[in-house]
Design an enzyme around this catalytic site. Structure first.
Site, PDB file in Angstrom:
ATOM      1  CE  LYS A  83      -2.533  -2.089   3.443  1.00  0.00           C
ATOM      2  NZ  LYS A  83      -3.366  -2.056   4.634  1.00  0.00           N
ATOM      3  NE  ARG A 104      18.421 -11.998   1.982  1.00  0.00           N
ATOM      4  CZ  ARG A 104      18.844 -13.204   1.606  1.00  0.00           C
ATOM      5  NH1 ARG A 104      18.180 -13.888   0.686  1.00  0.00           N
ATOM      6  NH2 ARG A 104      19.917 -13.735   2.151  1.00  0.00           N
TER       7      ARG A 104
HETATM    8  N1   CP Z   1      23.026 -17.740   1.299  1.00  0.00           N
HETATM    9  C1   CP Z   1      21.811 -17.132   1.320  1.00  0.00           C
HETATM   10  O1   CP Z   1      21.695 -15.932   1.619  1.00  0.00           O
HETATM   11  O2   CP Z   1      20.780 -17.942   0.979  1.00  0.00           O
HETATM   12  P1   CP Z   1      19.248 -17.509   0.974  1.00  0.00           P
HETATM   13  O3   CP Z   1      19.115 -16.457  -0.130  1.00  0.00           O
HETATM   14  O4   CP Z   1      18.480 -18.747   0.704  1.00  0.00           O
HETATM   15  O5   CP Z   1      18.956 -16.872   2.293  1.00  0.00           O
END
Ligand code: CP
Length: 315
Positions: A83, A104
């Site tokens: 959104k 991440r």
């Molecule tokens: N090595 C690693 O970062 O794997 P993933 O992308 O599966 O987390």
């Protein structure tokens, strides 16, 4: 050692003795087992804006093994990012729910930004919620490097004095960036194997030169296969190429199969952060030098050690 409430953003923020402390802690946990009361009552947020199997699941496994709870999203589908919610607002919000965030994100520098957001919250009277970088764009992946070094140490008995070859996409591969920074603290010979268009970035070369680290650049695996102690393969990062034609020029450029691996030293180890596409043939999996799945397994003790140290459950 100063781990408590520390943001884990770049491997460059660590001293060698701090890394060694993480490895010794992880080694002890692996040997003695996990204390399922160590992080009881704590909550870990896993905010994965990009796909992940190993990083997310090994943090999840580590947190649960120590008695912590996890709350998470895996991909932004189903979150308010759809959104238009900003990273700042998501971090501000989730910091109310958890004691630590593993994140991440596709943007270089996003982990530092998130860490600044939770540090600024402390000025408004909130407790610090540390940020652990689970990979920010093509920049860094510090906890991958910690488990990579742990794996090297475990298989070779040392890190100093080794010849370490990194092969594949050295331009966009964040794992080799963090690994290069970390190895600059050790006495290693580095060999970079990549086509010119995917060689190690200039800013990392400058960093290595400034730190008087020996390194050479190569275009063929055959140049390094018989002398390397560690062959660190990487996937060509298709998703990070701005132009698909450029990707098509280099895809499938390096492949290690069992026959090629048989030319490596008997003590050498073939590593890969995974996932692999086609750069390591499945037939190589049976060679005793193939170590990538065990390497991924080492993510649990290393990340358990890190969570315990950063959350102040152990010293
Ligand atoms: N090595 C690693 O970062 O794997 P993933 O992308 O599966 O987390």
């Amino acid at each position: 050692m100063g781990f408590v409430n520390r943001d884990i953003v770049s491997i460059k923020d660590f001293k060698k003795e701090e890394l060694e402390h993480i490895f010794k802690t992880a080694e002890k946990m692996e040997k003695d087992g996990y204390d399922s009361t160590l992080l009881r009552g704590r909550k870990v947020g896993l905010l994965f804006y990009e796909p992940s199997t190993r990083t997310r699941m090994s943090f999840d496994a580590a947190a649960h093994a120590l008695g912590a709870e996890t709350i998470w999203f895996a991909g932004v589908e189903g979150t308010s990012v759809m959104k238009g919610e900003t990273l700042k607002d998501t971090i501000e919000t989730v910091a109310n729910y958890v004691d630590l965030i593993v994140m991440r994100h596709p943007f270089d520098g996003s982990a530092r930004w998130a860490a600044d957001v939770t540090t600024n919250r402390t000025k408004r009277g909130h407790k610090k919620v540390p940020i652990i970088n689970g990979g920010d764009g093509k920049n860094e992946h510090p906890t991958q490097t910690m488990l990579d070094l742990y794996s090297i140490r475990k298989t070779q008995g040392r890190i100093d004095g080794l010849e370490i070859a990194m092969v594949g996409d050295l331009k966009y591969g964040r794992t080799v960036h963090s690994l290069s920074y970390a190895l600059s603290m050790y006495d290693c010979k580095l060999k970079y194997v990549a086509p010119d268009s995917l060689q190690i970035p200039e800013h990392i070369e400058t960093f290595l030169n400034r730190n008087h680290i020996q390194f050479t650049k190569h275009s063929k695996i055959e140049d390094i296969i018989s002398s390397a102690d560690i062959i660190y393969m990487t996937r060509i990062q298709k998703e990070r190429f701005p132009d698909e034609n450029e990707y098509n020029k280099v895809k499938g450029i390096f492949k290690i199969n069992r026959a090629l691996l048989s030319r490596a030293k008997p003590t050498a180890r073939l590593m890969h952060p995974l996932p692999r596409v086609d750069e390591i043939s499945v037939d190589a999996d049976e060679d005793l030098r193939a170590y990538y799945f065990e390497q991924a397994g080492n993510g649990v003790p290393v990340r358990a050690a890190l969570l315990s140290l950063v959350m102040g459950a152990i010293e």
